[in-house]
Design an enzyme around this catalytic site. Structure first.
Site, PDB file in Angstrom:
ATOM      1  CE  LYS A  45      -2.908  -1.062  12.502  1.00 36.66           C
ATOM      2  NZ  LYS A  45      -2.811  -2.458  12.049  1.00 36.66           N
ATOM      3  CG  ASP A  49      -3.090  -1.434   8.647  1.00 41.26           C
ATOM      4  OD1 ASP A  49      -3.304  -2.597   9.016  1.00 41.26           O
ATOM      5  OD2 ASP A  49      -4.027  -0.630   8.408  1.00 41.26           O
TER       6      ASP A  49
END
Ligand code: NDP
Length: 444
Positions: A126, A166
């Site tokens: 991430k 995201d």
């Protein structure tokens, strides 16, 4: 060896001070697999627990960019390459003012198990930045993305680490990031997913997380011989996941009563239909306005500064951000008749709320329920490698199969008499594949 979850968590907290969201995510996973580990001591003897909570690599970097006034601004960029036991690192980029190391480590840690559940060969990662895209011009967004990629490019690659979107990173940002990657490296590679359809993207990728969450909910409802028809549904958020969760709920005959953003909630008693939803999509994706404008346009209630959880519903699908539901919200939802909670967002329920839902009603944890996005990202990578494009129907059918398969895995490891503990099922299934691969690969 650790004698209890609390003892292990003392170690994690001491080693990662102040990273509260990361502690929360680790505690949830370790608590739910603890009994399984006692019956499978070889994982403990090989110290898989300490290894799995330590990222393989954490990269932080300076991102300097010029705004429209010519002023130089500085943000911090991150990429967490958490676990590559079953494939290259894969996970989104988040651009939001709240981003910090602890939040990205929680998201990357969750991603390890989520990616494992999809059955596709993807490790967990991430990244992102504390850059706030709200109110920035297209030019400023581009300037930031180019600067961000000017450092990130050296750490990623189609067989190393493949970022996606995201919060705050959608098609526009992926375009600017990809353009800069290509310019620096002179290579057209599938190094990001969520790309535009004309330049290597997959059909259904924008829809995948929201659709997948609703497919997962449908599987959960099936276990009680229920479905979406005429069900009252609360959705929070009005970004990518929320929009397509709403679209699929409407297709399946449900009534979407709410959507929200960080300023407030719209409550439409008649239900948000397809026409109203496309108005919201234009508002959010093109005009980049606030959800309040929908309430003004359609003369529906607007709850300033509030979340949707006080409204009566049958099904709730939080699609905004972490910890947007606390124990009080959870009690209210259950008291008001909610029978199913599906996490479209990552960790939208705090620990107490998640526990309450998991005990009382159907509860789909994010790492299972919202895995559809990364699953279709995995399909985008396959199409890029093979240099082919699958049709919408093909991708949608594969997505549906993957969500059914994830549900089956949750049932296999989470069945407890009549009840299915989806948290336990998802965590044990996700863990086994990654931990076994780590054992196979030795002390690395
Ligand atoms: P978007 O940026 O498209 O939308 C986010 C939405 O949530 C916006 O409506 C935003 O409102 C709202 N929101 C963000 N932060 C807050 C906050 N602190 N309080 C209240 N509302 C907030 O993001 P996505 O739809 O892509 O992501 C939503 C969630 O889904 C995240 O948890 C993400 O990690 C998760 N997820 C996303 C996937 C994907 O494929 N995109 C895949 C799997 C999970 P505002 O505009 O006012 O900030």
């Amino acid at each position: 060896m650790y004698k209890s979850v609390d003892q292990f968590m003392d170690y994690v907290i001491a080693k990662n001070p102040g990273e509260n969201e990361f502690h929360q995510a680790v505690r949830e996973v370790i608590s739910s697999i603890w009994n399984f580990l006692q019956d499978n001591q070889h994982y403990l003897h090989n110290n898989i627990l300490e290894r799995i909570v330590e990222p393989e690599r954490v990269i932080t970097f300076r991102v300097s960019w010029r705004d429209d006034q010519g002023k130089i601004n500085v943000n911090r960029g991150f990429r967490i390459q958490f676990n590559s036991a079953i494939g290259p690192y894969k996970g989104g980029l988040r651009f939001h003012s709240s981003v910090n190391l602890g939040i990205l480590k929680f998201l990357a840690f969750e991603q390890i198990f989520k990616n494992s559940l999809t059955t596709l060969p993807m490790g967990g990662g991430k990244g992102g930045s504390d850059f706030d895209p709200k109110g920035k011009s297209d030019n400023e967004i581009m300037s930031f993305c180019q600067s961000f990629m000017s450092e990130l490019y050296r750490h990623i690659g189609s067989n190393t680490d493949i970022p996606a979107g995201d919060i705050g990173v959608g098609g526009r940002e992926i375009g600017y990031l990809f353009g800069q990657y290509k310019k620096i490296t002179n290579r057209f590679l599938g190094v990001l997913t969520g790309k535009g359809i004309n330049w290597g993207g997959s059909l259904i990728r924008p829809e995948a997380t929201g659709y997948g969450a609703v497919y997962f909910a449908q599987e959960m409802l099936n276990t009680k011989k229920l479905n979406f028809s005429n069900k009252k549904v609360l959705i929070s958020g009005s970004g990518n996941v929320a929009q397509y969760a709403a679209e699929k709920v409407i297709q399946l005959g449900g009534k979407v009563l709410s959507m929200s953003d960080s300023s407030g909630t719209v409550y439409d008693k008649d239900g948000i239909d397809n026409k109203k939803l496309s108005w919201i999509m234009n508002l959010k994706n093109v005009k980049r306005g606030r959800i309040k404008e929908f309430a003004q346009e359609y003369n529906v209630d607007y709850l300033e500064g509030e979340k949707p959880w006080g409204i009566k519903c049958d099904i709730a699908i939080p699609c905004a951000t972490q910890n947007e539901i606390d124990e009080d919200d959870a009690s209210t939802l259950i008291k008001n008749g909610c029978i199913c909670m599906v996490e479209g967002a990552n960790m939208p329920n705090n620990s107490d709320a998640a526990e309450l839902f998991n005990d009382k009603i159907l509860f789909g944890p994010g790492k299972a329920a919202n895995a559809g996005g990364v699953a279709v990202s995995g399909l985008e990578m396959s199409q890029n490698s093979m240099r082919i494009n699958w049709s919408s129907q093909e991708v949608d059918a594969k997505l549906n199969d993957i969500m059914k398969n994830i549900h089956n895995q949750c049932v296999e490891h989470g069945r407890n008499g009549d009840r299915i503990d989806y948290i336990q099922g998802a965590n044990i299934s996700g863990f086994i594949k990654v931990a076994d691969a780590m054992l196979d690969q030795g002390c690395v």
